[in-house]
Scaffold this active site. Structure first.
Site, PDB file in Angstrom:
ATOM      1  N   TYR A   1     -15.161  -3.914   8.632  1.00  0.00           N
ATOM      2  CA  TYR A   1     -13.746  -3.125   8.601  1.00  0.00           C
ATOM      3  C   TYR A   1     -13.224  -3.549  10.017  1.00  0.00           C
ATOM      4  CZ  TYR A   1     -10.113   0.334   8.602  1.00  0.00           C
ATOM      5  OH  TYR A   1      -9.005   1.012   8.688  1.00  0.00           O
TER       6      TYR A   1
ATOM      7  N   PRO B   1      -3.899   3.035  14.546  1.00  0.00           N
ATOM      8  CA  PRO B   1      -4.144   4.631  14.571  1.00  0.00           C
ATOM      9  C   PRO B   1      -5.634   5.031  14.382  1.00  0.00           C
ATOM     10  CG  PRO B   1      -2.938   4.019  12.425  1.00  0.00           C
ATOM     11  CD  PRO B   1      -3.546   2.934  13.196  1.00  0.00           C
ATOM     12  N   GLY B   2      -6.015   6.059  14.896  1.00  0.00           N
ATOM     13  CA  GLY B   2      -7.332   6.457  14.662  1.00  0.00           C
ATOM     14  C   GLY B   2      -7.421   7.426  13.488  1.00  0.00           C
TER      15      GLY B   2
ATOM     16  N   LYS C   1      -9.772  -5.673  11.240  1.00  0.00           N
ATOM     17  CA  LYS C   1      -8.511  -4.752  12.156  1.00  0.00           C
ATOM     18  C   LYS C   1      -8.920  -5.478  13.428  1.00  0.00           C
ATOM     19  CE  LYS C   1      -7.357  -1.942   9.126  1.00  0.00           C
ATOM     20  NZ  LYS C   1      -6.190  -2.109   8.268  1.00  0.00           N
TER      21      LYS C   1
ATOM     22  N   PHE D   1      -0.318   6.458   4.474  1.00  0.00           N
ATOM     23  CA  PHE D   1       0.730   5.840   5.192  1.00  0.00           C
ATOM     24  C   PHE D   1       1.805   5.511   4.608  1.00  0.00           C
ATOM     25  CE2 PHE D   1      -2.844   4.942   8.677  1.00  0.00           C
ATOM     26  CZ  PHE D   1      -3.328   6.061   8.674  1.00  0.00           C
TER      27      PHE D   1
ATOM     28  N   SER E   1      -6.104  -0.661  13.526  1.00  0.00           N
ATOM     29  CA  SER E   1      -6.948   0.494  13.528  1.00  0.00           C
ATOM     30  C   SER E   1      -7.745   0.517  14.839  1.00  0.00           C
ATOM     31  CB  SER E   1      -7.933   0.538  12.404  1.00  0.00           C
ATOM     32  OG  SER E   1      -8.844   1.580  12.555  1.00  0.00           O
TER      33      SER E   1
ATOM     34  N   GLY F   1       0.963  -0.957   0.002  1.00  0.00           N
ATOM     35  CA  GLY F   1       0.007  -0.073  -0.043  1.00  0.00           C
ATOM     36  C   GLY F   1       0.700   1.195  -0.085  1.00  0.00           C
ATOM     37  N   ALA F   2       1.924   1.276  -0.757  1.00  0.00           N
ATOM     38  CA  ALA F   2       2.817   2.344  -0.611  1.00  0.00           C
ATOM     39  C   ALA F   2       2.562   3.412  -1.729  1.00  0.00           C
ATOM     40  CB  ALA F   2       4.358   1.714  -1.105  1.00  0.00           C
TER      41      ALA F   2
ATOM     42  N   ARG G   1      -1.584   0.349  -8.087  1.00  0.00           N
ATOM     43  CA  ARG G   1      -1.558   1.523  -8.855  1.00  0.00           C
ATOM     44  C   ARG G   1      -0.004   1.706  -9.478  1.00  0.00           C
ATOM     45  NH1 ARG G   1      -4.818   5.942  -5.792  1.00  0.00           N
ATOM     46  NH2 ARG G   1      -3.781   4.848  -4.079  1.00  0.00           N
TER      47      ARG G   1
HETATM   48  P1  NDP Z   1      -5.007   5.186   1.514  1.00  0.00           P
HETATM   49  O1  NDP Z   1      -6.100   4.952   0.758  1.00  0.00           O
HETATM   50  O2  NDP Z   1      -4.259   6.339   1.487  1.00  0.00           O
HETATM   51  O3  NDP Z   1      -3.682   3.936   1.317  1.00  0.00           O
HETATM   52  C1  NDP Z   1      -4.226   2.553   1.073  1.00  0.00           C
HETATM   53  C2  NDP Z   1      -3.115   1.918   0.310  1.00  0.00           C
HETATM   54  O4  NDP Z   1      -3.445   0.364   0.407  1.00  0.00           O
HETATM   55  C3  NDP Z   1      -2.912   2.285  -0.888  1.00  0.00           C
HETATM   56  O5  NDP Z   1      -1.627   2.410  -1.316  1.00  0.00           O
HETATM   57  C4  NDP Z   1      -3.754   1.232  -1.751  1.00  0.00           C
HETATM   58  O6  NDP Z   1      -2.927   1.450  -3.113  1.00  0.00           O
HETATM   59  C5  NDP Z   1      -3.336   0.119  -1.198  1.00  0.00           C
HETATM   60  N1  NDP Z   1      -4.272  -1.240  -1.198  1.00  0.00           N
HETATM   61  C6  NDP Z   1      -5.369  -1.032  -1.430  1.00  0.00           C
HETATM   62  N2  NDP Z   1      -5.923  -2.326  -1.705  1.00  0.00           N
HETATM   63  C7  NDP Z   1      -4.808  -3.017  -2.034  1.00  0.00           C
HETATM   64  C8  NDP Z   1      -4.660  -4.250  -2.627  1.00  0.00           C
HETATM   65  N3  NDP Z   1      -5.771  -5.126  -2.921  1.00  0.00           N
HETATM   66  N4  NDP Z   1      -3.190  -4.774  -2.842  1.00  0.00           N
HETATM   67  C9  NDP Z   1      -2.273  -3.553  -2.677  1.00  0.00           C
HETATM   68  N5  NDP Z   1      -2.564  -2.449  -2.096  1.00  0.00           N
HETATM   69  C10 NDP Z   1      -3.613  -2.240  -1.818  1.00  0.00           C
HETATM   70  O7  NDP Z   1      -5.016   5.034   3.142  1.00  0.00           O
HETATM   71  P2  NDP Z   1      -4.361   5.096   4.459  1.00  0.00           P
HETATM   72  O8  NDP Z   1      -3.125   5.208   4.173  1.00  0.00           O
HETATM   73  O9  NDP Z   1      -5.110   5.681   5.448  1.00  0.00           O
HETATM   74  O10 NDP Z   1      -4.535   3.295   4.606  1.00  0.00           O
HETATM   75  C11 NDP Z   1      -3.567   2.643   5.007  1.00  0.00           C
HETATM   76  C12 NDP Z   1      -3.597   1.510   6.257  1.00  0.00           C
HETATM   77  O11 NDP Z   1      -4.042   2.457   7.299  1.00  0.00           O
HETATM   78  C13 NDP Z   1      -5.080   0.820   5.597  1.00  0.00           C
HETATM   79  O12 NDP Z   1      -4.839  -0.643   6.098  1.00  0.00           O
HETATM   80  C14 NDP Z   1      -6.055   1.261   6.431  1.00  0.00           C
HETATM   81  O13 NDP Z   1      -6.969   0.411   6.873  1.00  0.00           O
HETATM   82  C15 NDP Z   1      -5.289   1.734   7.734  1.00  0.00           C
HETATM   83  N6  NDP Z   1      -5.883   2.708   8.706  1.00  0.00           N
HETATM   84  C16 NDP Z   1      -6.218   4.116   8.082  1.00  0.00           C
HETATM   85  C17 NDP Z   1      -6.600   5.138   9.033  1.00  0.00           C
HETATM   86  C18 NDP Z   1      -7.059   6.388   8.601  1.00  0.00           C
HETATM   87  O14 NDP Z   1      -7.998   7.296   9.230  1.00  0.00           O
HETATM   88  N7  NDP Z   1      -6.654   6.821   7.508  1.00  0.00           N
HETATM   89  C19 NDP Z   1      -6.748   4.886  10.613  1.00  0.00           C
HETATM   90  C20 NDP Z   1      -6.267   3.412  10.964  1.00  0.00           C
HETATM   91  C21 NDP Z   1      -5.774   2.593   9.825  1.00  0.00           C
HETATM   92  P3  NDP Z   1      -3.678   0.841  -4.645  1.00  0.00           P
HETATM   93  O15 NDP Z   1      -5.056   1.612  -4.642  1.00  0.00           O
HETATM   94  O16 NDP Z   1      -2.724   1.448  -5.551  1.00  0.00           O
HETATM   95  O17 NDP Z   1      -3.556  -0.540  -4.664  1.00  0.00           O
HETATM   96  C1  8X3 Z   2      -9.611   4.183  10.098  1.00  0.00           C
HETATM   97  C2  8X3 Z   2     -10.093   4.787  11.336  1.00  0.00           C
HETATM   98  O1  8X3 Z   2     -12.374   5.563  12.465  1.00  0.00           O
HETATM   99  O2  8X3 Z   2     -12.428   5.667  10.418  1.00  0.00           O
HETATM  100  O3  8X3 Z   2      -9.356   2.825  10.450  1.00  0.00           O
HETATM  101  O4  8X3 Z   2     -12.384   3.380  11.228  1.00  0.00           O
HETATM  102  S1  8X3 Z   2     -11.827   4.690  11.255  1.00  0.00           S
END
Ligand code: NDP
Ligand code: 8X3
Length: 255
Positions: free
Chosen positions: A151, A181-182, A155, A14, A138, A9-10, A35
């Site tokens: 979801y 994280p929240g 988590k 995050f 999460s 998910g780079a 992507r």
């Molecule tokens: P983003 O949507 O910005 O990033 C998510 C990343 O996951 C993207 O790079 C996406 O890339 C990748 N991804 C999704 N599906 C796939 C897949 N099938 N294979 C490979 N890569 C995948 O969100 P965040 O950075 O916020 O999310 C990162 C993590 O943090 C997630 O696990 C999310 O649940 C968790 N999280 C987020 C919080 C928030 O409030 N933002 C809080 C707590 C946890 P691509 O689409 O290019 O595949």
């Molecule tokens: C992302 C935070 O509160 O939207 O994991 O579930 S929340």
């Protein structure tokens, strides 16, 4: 010591922030996401600082995860740190109205994809007797909220799987951390609300929410601790987020 860091998910949020931070330290990077465009742009940006191997990868495919790991160029084979970050939430509908395909996607990505990456990279870490897996959980894994249904369930799995991994790894120098994280502003809410920018913006409006860089900084701290220190679980919220009281339904509709 420079490390080899594998981040799923780079392509945004995050994951991209972690990549930028580890690049600053000169760590070699394997950057994975679906992507290709954003991945290649990030790889290009960071290539002035470190060696980068971008790989287009859908973590839901067990075969593709195996191929990506087995196909790592020599210089990237010995992965020291796996940041299992790829994940998503889809929808906020109550369980009885939720879309089953979206439930499948969350389970396949957040649960199964994370286990595939772990299982493929862990044997090398154990054989080298060094390594660290940071699983991105999460607050939703510990604290329920309406619409969090699957979801939050995925988590919760991430958190307990992380603990169970450490139980299996006792006696090795392989560390496992679940970072929970929240609310943090990334593309997360755009994905959850299926591209509705207005709804996504409302989530963060008027708050000093966490940023992707905050989370990357915590990943950097946790993984930079002395090798005998294992942070098991770490929950982090913005100062503007906290818990609410239990919801109570009253037959007369009173608040
Ligand atoms: P983003 O949507 O910005 O990033 C998510 C990343 O996951 C993207 O790079 C996406 O890339 C990748 N991804 C999704 N599906 C796939 C897949 N099938 N294979 C490979 N890569 C995948 O969100 P965040 O950075 O916020 O999310 C990162 C993590 O943090 C997630 O696990 C999310 O649940 C968790 N999280 C987020 C919080 C928030 O409030 N933002 C809080 C707590 C946890 P691509 O689409 O290019 O595949
Ligand atoms: C992302 C935070 O509160 O939207 O994991 O579930 S929340």
């Amino acid at each position: 010591m420079e490390r080899t860091v594998f981040i799923t998910g780079a392509s945004s949020g995050f994951g991209a922030a972690c990549a930028r931070q580890f690049a600053e330290q000169g760590d070699r990077l394997v950057l994975a996401a679906r992507r290709t465009g954003p991945l290649l742009a990030l790889a290009e940006e960071l290539s002035a600082r470190t060696e980068v191997h971008p790989v287009t990868l859908d973590v839901r495919s067990r075969a593709r995860v195996r191929e990506a790991v087995e196909g790592l160029p020599e210089r990237f084979r010995e992965v020291d740190l796996l940041v299992n970050n790829a994940g998503l939430a889809l929808g906020l509908e109550p369980a009885h109205r939720a879309d089953l395909d979206e439930w499948d996607t969350m389970i396949d990505t957040n649960v199964k994809g994370l286990t595939y990456c772990t299982r493929m990279l862990l044997p090398g870490m154990v054989a080298r007797n060094r390594g660290h897996i940071v699983n991105i959980g999460s607050t939703a894994g510990a604290w329920p909220y309406p619409g969090g249904n699957v979801y939050g369930g995925t988590k919760a799995f991430v958190e307990q799987f992380s603990r169970n991994l450490r139980a299996d790894l006792l006696g090795t120098r392989v560390r496992v951390t679940c970072l929970a994280p929240g609310m943090a502003e990334t593309e997360f809410s755009m994905v959850r609300f299926r591209g509705d920018a207005e709804k996504a913006a409302q989530v963060y409006a008027g708050t000093e929410r966490l940023t992707a860089e905050d989370v990357a900084g915590i990943v950097g701290w946790v993984t930079g601790l002395p090798p005998h220190v294992n942070v098991n679980t770490l929950e982090v919220m913005s100062i503007d987020q906290s818990w609410g009281p239990f919801a109570v339904h009253r037959a007369d509709g009173a608040e």
